[in-house]
Scaffold this motif. Structure first.
Motif, PDB file in Angstrom:
ATOM      1  N   GLY A 158       0.819  -1.200   0.000  1.00 17.54           N
ATOM      2  CA  GLY A 158       0.000   0.000   0.000  1.00 17.54           C
ATOM      3  C   GLY A 158       0.856   1.255   0.000  1.00 17.54           C
ATOM      4  O   GLY A 158       1.815   1.365  -0.770  1.00 17.54           O
ATOM      5  N   TRP A 159       0.527   2.173   0.868  1.00 18.17           N
ATOM      6  CA  TRP A 159       1.263   3.438   0.924  1.00 18.17           C
ATOM      7  C   TRP A 159       2.545   3.343   1.756  1.00 18.17           C
ATOM      8  O   TRP A 159       3.341   4.284   1.778  1.00 18.17           O
ATOM      9  CB  TRP A 159       0.371   4.539   1.503  1.00 18.17           C
ATOM     10  CG  TRP A 159       0.122   4.397   2.989  1.00 18.17           C
ATOM     11  CD1 TRP A 159      -0.785   3.584   3.586  1.00 18.17           C
ATOM     12  CD2 TRP A 159       0.784   5.106   4.037  1.00 18.17           C
ATOM     13  NE1 TRP A 159      -0.739   3.721   4.960  1.00 18.17           N
ATOM     14  CE2 TRP A 159       0.212   4.665   5.254  1.00 18.17           C
ATOM     15  CE3 TRP A 159       1.780   6.069   4.086  1.00 18.17           C
ATOM     16  CZ2 TRP A 159       0.623   5.140   6.507  1.00 18.17           C
ATOM     17  CZ3 TRP A 159       2.194   6.552   5.325  1.00 18.17           C
ATOM     18  CH2 TRP A 159       1.619   6.092   6.518  1.00 18.17           C
ATOM     19  N   MET A 160       2.794   2.175   2.376  1.00 16.80           N
ATOM     20  CA  MET A 160       3.923   2.036   3.307  1.00 16.80           C
ATOM     21  C   MET A 160       5.135   1.378   2.667  1.00 16.80           C
ATOM     22  O   MET A 160       5.008   0.428   1.882  1.00 16.80           O
ATOM     23  CB  MET A 160       3.506   1.209   4.527  1.00 16.80           C
ATOM     24  CG  MET A 160       2.632   1.946   5.516  1.00 16.80           C
ATOM     25  SD  MET A 160       2.364   0.946   7.005  1.00 16.80           S
ATOM     26  CE  MET A 160       1.778   2.206   8.142  1.00 16.80           C
ATOM     27  N   SER A 161       6.308   1.854   3.055  1.00 18.55           N
ATOM     28  CA  SER A 161       7.563   1.216   2.661  1.00 18.55           C
ATOM     29  C   SER A 161       7.797  -0.012   3.536  1.00 18.55           C
ATOM     30  O   SER A 161       7.063  -0.247   4.509  1.00 18.55           O
ATOM     31  CB  SER A 161       8.724   2.201   2.831  1.00 18.55           C
ATOM     32  OG  SER A 161       8.911   2.497   4.217  1.00 18.55           O
ATOM     33  N   GLN A 164       8.272   1.061   7.096  1.00 21.50           N
ATOM     34  CA  GLN A 164       7.029   1.482   7.741  1.00 21.50           C
ATOM     35  C   GLN A 164       6.134   0.286   8.064  1.00 21.50           C
ATOM     36  O   GLN A 164       5.476   0.262   9.116  1.00 21.50           O
ATOM     37  CB  GLN A 164       6.287   2.469   6.834  1.00 21.50           C
ATOM     38  CG  GLN A 164       6.958   3.829   6.724  1.00 21.50           C
ATOM     39  CD  GLN A 164       6.303   4.709   5.668  1.00 21.50           C
ATOM     40  OE1 GLN A 164       6.066   4.266   4.540  1.00 21.50           O
ATOM     41  NE2 GLN A 164       6.003   5.951   6.028  1.00 21.50           N
ATOM     42  N   GLN A 251      -2.943  -5.282   1.463  1.00 20.18           N
ATOM     43  CA  GLN A 251      -3.381  -3.915   1.179  1.00 20.18           C
ATOM     44  C   GLN A 251      -4.875  -3.811   1.403  1.00 20.18           C
ATOM     45  O   GLN A 251      -5.657  -4.651   0.960  1.00 20.18           O
ATOM     46  CB  GLN A 251      -3.026  -3.518  -0.248  1.00 20.18           C
ATOM     47  CG  GLN A 251      -3.408  -2.077  -0.578  1.00 20.18           C
ATOM     48  CD  GLN A 251      -2.880  -1.630  -1.929  1.00 20.18           C
ATOM     49  OE1 GLN A 251      -1.770  -1.977  -2.299  1.00 20.18           O
ATOM     50  NE2 GLN A 251      -3.673  -0.852  -2.655  1.00 20.18           N
ATOM     51  N   ARG A 254      -8.297   2.231   0.261  1.00 13.88           N
ATOM     52  CA  ARG A 254      -7.577   3.505   0.103  1.00 13.88           C
ATOM     53  C   ARG A 254      -6.077   3.345   0.330  1.00 13.88           C
ATOM     54  O   ARG A 254      -5.403   4.221   0.850  1.00 13.88           O
ATOM     55  CB  ARG A 254      -8.154   4.576   1.047  1.00 13.88           C
ATOM     56  CG  ARG A 254      -9.608   4.937   0.744  1.00 13.88           C
ATOM     57  CD  ARG A 254     -10.164   5.927   1.746  1.00 13.88           C
ATOM     58  NE  ARG A 254     -10.243   5.351   3.078  1.00 13.88           N
ATOM     59  CZ  ARG A 254     -11.242   4.585   3.514  1.00 13.88           C
ATOM     60  NH1 ARG A 254     -12.259   4.304   2.698  1.00 13.88           N
ATOM     61  NH2 ARG A 254     -11.239   4.109   4.724  1.00 13.88           N
ATOM     62  N   GLY A 255      -5.538   2.183  -0.059  1.00 14.82           N
ATOM     63  CA  GLY A 255      -4.106   1.959   0.033  1.00 14.82           C
ATOM     64  C   GLY A 255      -3.587   1.696   1.440  1.00 14.82           C
ATOM     65  O   GLY A 255      -2.365   1.670   1.665  1.00 14.82           O
ATOM     66  N   ASP A 293      -3.793   3.597   8.211  1.00 13.83           N
ATOM     67  CA  ASP A 293      -4.254   4.426   7.093  1.00 13.83           C
ATOM     68  C   ASP A 293      -3.198   5.392   6.580  1.00 13.83           C
ATOM     69  O   ASP A 293      -2.305   5.835   7.316  1.00 13.83           O
ATOM     70  CB  ASP A 293      -5.487   5.232   7.527  1.00 13.83           C
ATOM     71  CG  ASP A 293      -6.697   4.352   7.783  1.00 13.83           C
ATOM     72  OD1 ASP A 293      -7.044   3.561   6.889  1.00 13.83           O
ATOM     73  OD2 ASP A 293      -7.296   4.466   8.875  1.00 13.83           O
ATOM     74  N   ASP A 294      -3.354   5.729   5.302  1.00  9.73           N
ATOM     75  CA  ASP A 294      -2.558   6.775   4.671  1.00  9.73           C
ATOM     76  C   ASP A 294      -3.075   8.116   5.196  1.00  9.73           C
ATOM     77  O   ASP A 294      -4.232   8.479   4.955  1.00  9.73           O
ATOM     78  CB  ASP A 294      -2.731   6.676   3.149  1.00  9.73           C
ATOM     79  CG  ASP A 294      -1.931   7.726   2.404  1.00  9.73           C
ATOM     80  OD1 ASP A 294      -1.359   8.634   3.044  1.00  9.73           O
ATOM     81  OD2 ASP A 294      -1.881   7.633   1.156  1.00  9.73           O
ATOM     82  N   LYS A 297      -5.103  10.404   3.064  1.00  4.01           N
ATOM     83  CA  LYS A 297      -6.445  10.037   2.628  1.00  4.01           C
ATOM     84  C   LYS A 297      -7.441   9.876   3.780  1.00  4.01           C
ATOM     85  O   LYS A 297      -8.654   9.938   3.575  1.00  4.01           O
ATOM     86  CB  LYS A 297      -6.388   8.727   1.835  1.00  4.01           C
ATOM     87  CG  LYS A 297      -5.543   8.837   0.562  1.00  4.01           C
ATOM     88  CD  LYS A 297      -5.496   7.504  -0.167  1.00  4.01           C
ATOM     89  CE  LYS A 297      -4.657   7.620  -1.446  1.00  4.01           C
ATOM     90  NZ  LYS A 297      -4.568   6.326  -2.161  1.00  4.01           N
TER      91      LYS A 297
END
Length: 367
Positions: A158-161, A164, A251, A254-255, A293-294, A297
């Motif tokens: 998702g939005w995480m490395s 993270q 995931q 919303r990512g 969550d991101d 978003k």
């Protein structure tokens, strides 16, 4: 009769003997001594001086092989002696080693990395004691506390490395420890540290949390997320809670990084009265799904997650009107759960929580 001399003073072969050896060898007569060539004499001399291993014929290695066979028998005898000593000193342990499946019943289990395909094997029922509160339970082989919560390797999702994700998984396990293993919370205190990890902007969850401890009910039960005992009625035996389960992730919406936790906790307890020694166990399997969550978003706070769902399956923790605490029964007062007569193995992790939920109280096949 002349004699061929040895410069080193060793014994030599008479000339007439060597002449006869050579003559009879040509004529096909076995055992006839022959005069060796100069090179043969040099070799003979070298053998007398230095009989190292490289100059010995293969047949000469038979004695060492015999010695190895003797050493092998000595090793077998030594191991047999150790086995007899083990039987004498630890008869119960040896019986475990010889149990069906060939595995000792007290050997620690490897971490759970996938859903098991079957329940733990049956064991002879044994009464737990203050010294051995997990005696006779499959949980005796489970890990202690946070060590039984298996965390998978991290990878970018998702939005995480990757970094993270690893941090989020670590914070997830911290939440489980604060909610279900913290000694103060288990004594019935408010789980403030665990609550602080939940997104404060998730209003429906905040409403649940504010109501659950003030007026617990079936829909607002603090036990959905937290393990608590009424210290006026029940106390834990020792400071070890056995755990088994795993964390998984994928995931989400919303990512988000969606994390699912499925953990079984085994709590050994006695009555709160001083001197109580009748040990019972309360077994809680809890599934919590959360989104990291991101923040671009979803409104959230750093280091907090949003709750997606939470389910619980309790054995010997009360099966009546919720009061906000796990309420185990002891001895004759133990609730048999005969309302529906459904048999449940609380240690069976091969079924999903969805299969377990919504079927009311049942009869535990073992504790």
């Amino acid at each position: 009769m002349s004699v061929v001399g040895d410069q080193d003073g060793g014994s030599a072969v008479p000339d007439d003997e060597w002449e006869r050896f050579l003559r009879e060898s040509v004529d096909g007569v076995a055992d006839a001594p022959k005069e060796p060539s100069a090179r043969a004499r040099v070799v003979t001399k070298r053998l007398r001086k230095k009989p190292d291993a490289s100059q010995i014929w293969p047949g000469h290695y038979a004695p060492p092989r015999q010695r190895r066979r003797k050493q092998g028998w000595y090793a077998v005898g030594f191991l047999a002696s150790l086995a007899l000593l083990a039987v004498a000193l630890f008869p119960g342990r040896v019986v475990d080693w010889l149990a069906p499946g060939g595995e000792a019943t007290d050997t620690p289990l490897a971490a759970e990395t996938a859903r098991p395909t079957q329940a733990p094997p049956a064991q002879a029922p044994e009464q737990p004691t203050l010294k051995e509160p997990f005696k006779g339970s499959p949980a005796a082989r489970w890990a202690d506390g946070a060590a039984g919560i298996s965390v998978p390797p991290a990878k970018a999702t998702g939005w995480m490395s990757t970094r993270q994700v690893a941090e989020a998984l670590g914070h997830t396990r911290d939440f489980l420890v604060d909610a279900s293993l913290d000694p103060a919370v288990l004594r019935g205190e408010h789980p403030g540290k665990a609550i602080a990890r939940i997104n404060p902007h998730q209003q429906d969850v905040q409403d649940y949390l504010s109501t659950a401890f003030r007026a617990p009910s079936k829909t607002n039960d603090p036990l959905l997320l937290f393990s608590r005992f009424d210290k006026a009625r029940t106390r834990l035996v020792g400071d070890v809670v056995k755990t088994r389960g795993r964390i998984t992730y994928q995931q989400g919406d919303r990512g988000a990084l969606r994390v699912t936790t499925d953990i079984t906790y085994v709590y050994p307890v006695v009555r709160a009265a001083s001197g109580s020694s009748e040990v019972e166990r309360t077994i809680v399997r809890r599934e919590v799904v959360m989104d990291w969550d991101d923040p671009g978003k979803v409104i959230t706070e750093p280091g907090t997650f949003s709750l997606v769902s939470y389910n619980i399956d309790i054995t010997n923790g009360g099966c009546g009107t919720p009061n906000g605490y796990l309420t185990p029964a002891f001895g004759a007062e133990r609730d048999t759960g005969a309302r529906e007569g459904r048999e449940i193995d609380p240690y069976d992790r091969s079924t999903s929580m969805e299969e377990r939920m919504g079927k009311g109280c049942g009869v535990a096949t073992r504790m």
